[in-house]
Scaffold this motif. Structure first.
Motif, PDB file in Angstrom:
ATOM      1  N   SER A   3       0.410  -1.100   0.339  1.00 48.22           N
ATOM      2  CA  SER A   3      -0.751  -0.049   0.021  1.00 48.22           C
ATOM      3  C   SER A   3       0.972   1.738   0.133  1.00 48.22           C
ATOM      4  O   SER A   3       2.337   1.272  -0.127  1.00 48.22           O
ATOM      5  N   HIS A   4       0.235   2.373  -0.110  1.00 53.16           N
ATOM      6  CA  HIS A   4       0.846   3.623   0.115  1.00 53.16           C
ATOM      7  C   HIS A   4       0.239   4.356   1.055  1.00 53.16           C
ATOM      8  O   HIS A   4      -0.546   4.870   1.123  1.00 53.16           O
ATOM      9  N   VAL A   5       1.309   5.559   1.322  1.00 57.12           N
ATOM     10  CA  VAL A   5       0.255   6.754   1.462  1.00 57.12           C
ATOM     11  C   VAL A   5       0.300   7.563   1.409  1.00 57.12           C
ATOM     12  O   VAL A   5       1.805   8.319   0.693  1.00 57.12           O
ATOM     13  N   THR A   6      -0.925   8.748   0.588  1.00 62.98           N
ATOM     14  CA  THR A   6      -0.909   9.444   0.027  1.00 62.98           C
ATOM     15  C   THR A   6      -1.760  11.432   1.090  1.00 62.98           C
ATOM     16  O   THR A   6      -1.497  10.668   2.062  1.00 62.98           O
ATOM     17  N   SER A   7      -0.860  12.439   0.488  1.00 63.62           N
ATOM     18  CA  SER A   7      -2.248  13.317   1.219  1.00 63.62           C
ATOM     19  C   SER A   7      -3.465  13.910  -0.028  1.00 63.62           C
ATOM     20  O   SER A   7      -3.231  13.425  -1.803  1.00 63.62           O
ATOM     21  N   PRO A 137      -0.943  -3.873   9.853  1.00 64.38           N
ATOM     22  CA  PRO A 137      -0.279  -2.324  10.494  1.00 64.38           C
ATOM     23  C   PRO A 137       0.952  -1.988  10.391  1.00 64.38           C
ATOM     24  O   PRO A 137       0.877  -0.533  10.758  1.00 64.38           O
ATOM     25  N   ALA A 138       2.072  -2.602   9.866  1.00 66.29           N
ATOM     26  CA  ALA A 138       3.071  -2.348   9.361  1.00 66.29           C
ATOM     27  C   ALA A 138       3.060  -0.833   8.458  1.00 66.29           C
ATOM     28  O   ALA A 138       4.377   0.197   8.034  1.00 66.29           O
ATOM     29  N   ALA A 166      -5.386  -3.917  16.812  1.00 68.47           N
ATOM     30  CA  ALA A 166      -4.831  -3.406  18.452  1.00 68.47           C
ATOM     31  C   ALA A 166      -3.246  -3.083  18.382  1.00 68.47           C
ATOM     32  O   ALA A 166      -2.348  -2.514  18.934  1.00 68.47           O
ATOM     33  N   ALA A 167      -2.494  -4.137  17.473  1.00 70.38           N
ATOM     34  CA  ALA A 167      -1.251  -3.274  16.933  1.00 70.38           C
ATOM     35  C   ALA A 167      -0.622  -2.004  16.074  1.00 70.38           C
ATOM     36  O   ALA A 167       0.137  -1.838  16.781  1.00 70.38           O
ATOM     37  N   LEU A 168      -1.983  -1.625  16.472  1.00 66.14           N
ATOM     38  CA  LEU A 168      -1.570  -0.089  15.980  1.00 66.14           C
ATOM     39  C   LEU A 168      -1.557   0.302  16.592  1.00 66.14           C
ATOM     40  O   LEU A 168      -1.203   1.770  17.358  1.00 66.14           O
ATOM     41  N   ALA A 169      -2.474   0.189  18.785  1.00 65.00           N
ATOM     42  CA  ALA A 169      -1.805   1.003  19.809  1.00 65.00           C
ATOM     43  C   ALA A 169      -0.801   1.122  20.241  1.00 65.00           C
ATOM     44  O   ALA A 169       0.121   0.326  20.305  1.00 65.00           O
TER      45      ALA A 169
END
Length: 360
Positions: A3-7, A137-138, A166-169
């Protein structure tokens, strides 16, 4: 890369478009994910009785205590809201010190819309169809201090494992899990709501948002709630108007938190699972239609070429479905279809098949 992060800057996504905009007179509603069945007496009675108390300002202590008891929490860990959607606005307005908010998409668009309206610079983590729209989560930046994720996720209907969510907490982060459709999920041989974090009190910064409008057909009443640490909910409450939840909505909250309601939800969720399986099986037999992921809620997302024109043709033939192109991470070839009774589903599938054949 999964996946990727976008604005989302300068990108018009129609974040405020919702399924109710698709509905019209004479159309079979497959666009709105609200169950439409007669209201049971144990719910209708308290709501009717509340109408005799409208001269007094709403008092939320009883409803708050009832919701807290349902989830094994202290009442200070419950904040009642005018629908779960109000909680998105409270979070965006109250948590002004957030530096890097991230929304995991595809999902319900109002969290991002509320954040952007409040002036936050939002980043997106886009899950991929090739991975079944499953959460990894990564993919979420380690320094994100506010993270939104839906479970089960609207519009994909994917139910993420509780351990992955939960791993995101982590300390210093507010993790918002939108469980508006948690009561629609069912797993044979188990009790309760699979993969829900509503009763978890050990995860730092966890906020779980719930809705009572879907299963019980209360969208017009506006009732939901947030579950989380008392100090965090107190911050959200500073952004909430006085008497934000009406007396009839509070009566509904009390009724829906009781054991009769919880047992009924489990029965309805099991019935819904069978109806959903019937829809998914039927869609598998329609040429050139692909169902997203492994649906687990009251709707399914499908990919098909020319979905926009197909949606309009279905509308002309009496069916309203939800367009998918306003969900970040989907696109013009996506539609969302609500799960209904098998007879309605069969009639819809026959019409969809005809529409697609005529396009060939």
């Amino acid at each position: 890369m999964l996946s990727h992060v976008t604005s989302p800057a300068d990108r018009p996504d129609g974040l405020h478009h919702h399924g109710d905009a698709e509905v019209g007179d004479g159309l079979v509603d497959l666009a709105v994910n609200v169950r439409r069945q007669p209201m049971p007496d144990w719910l209708a009675g308290p709501i009717r009785a509340a109408l005799t108390e409208l001269a007094a300002y709403p008092r939320d202590r009883e409803a708050t205590a009832a919701v807290a008891a349902r989830h094994g929490r202290d009442p200070a860990e419950v904040l009642l809201t005018a629908g779960a959607a109000q909680a998105f606005v409270l979070i965006a307005q109250a948590l002004r010190d957030v530096r890097r908010p991230v929304v995991v998409h595809p999902q319900f668009t109002e969290p991002e819309a509320a954040l952007r309206h409040a002036g936050h610079a939002v980043e997106r983590v886009l899950l991929r169809e090739a991975d079944g729209f499953r959460l990894d989560p990564a993919l979420v930046p380690a320094d994100a201090d506010l993270v939104f994720v839906g479970n089960p996720t609207n519009p994909t209907s994917v139910l993420h494992p509780a351990a992955d969510v939960a791993a995101l907490a982590r300390p210093g982060r507010v993790l918002v899990v939108d469980e508006a459709f948690a009561d629609t999920t069912h797993r044979p041989g188990t009790r309760g709501e699979p993969e829900s974090l509503a009763e978890r009190r050990d995860l730092p910064g966890l906020l779980v948002l719930r809705s009572l409008t879907k299963t019980w057909g209360l969208a017009g009443l506006r009732i939901g709630y947030a579950l989380g640490p008392a100090e965090l909910l107190a911050r959200l409450a500073t952004a909430q108007p006085l008497w934000a939840v009406s007396t009839p909505a509070l009566a509904a909250a009390s009724a829906c938190a009781g054991p009769v309601a919880v047992a009924a939800e489990r029965v309805i969720a099991a019935e819904l699972a069978a109806e959903r399986a019937h829809l998914v099986d039927g869609l598998a037999g329609v040429p050139d239609v692909t169902v997203a992921g492994s649906p687990a809620s009251a709707f399914v997302a499908v990919r098909l070429s020319g979905a926009g024109q197909v949606r309009l043709e279905l509308r002309r033939r009496g069916y309203a479905v939800r367009r998918g192109d306003t969900f970040p991470g989907l696109g013009a070839d996506w539609l969302r279809i609500a799960v209904r009774d098998t007879a309605t589903t069969d009639a819809f599938l026959a019409t969809l098949t005809d529409v697609l054949k005529e396009r060939q």
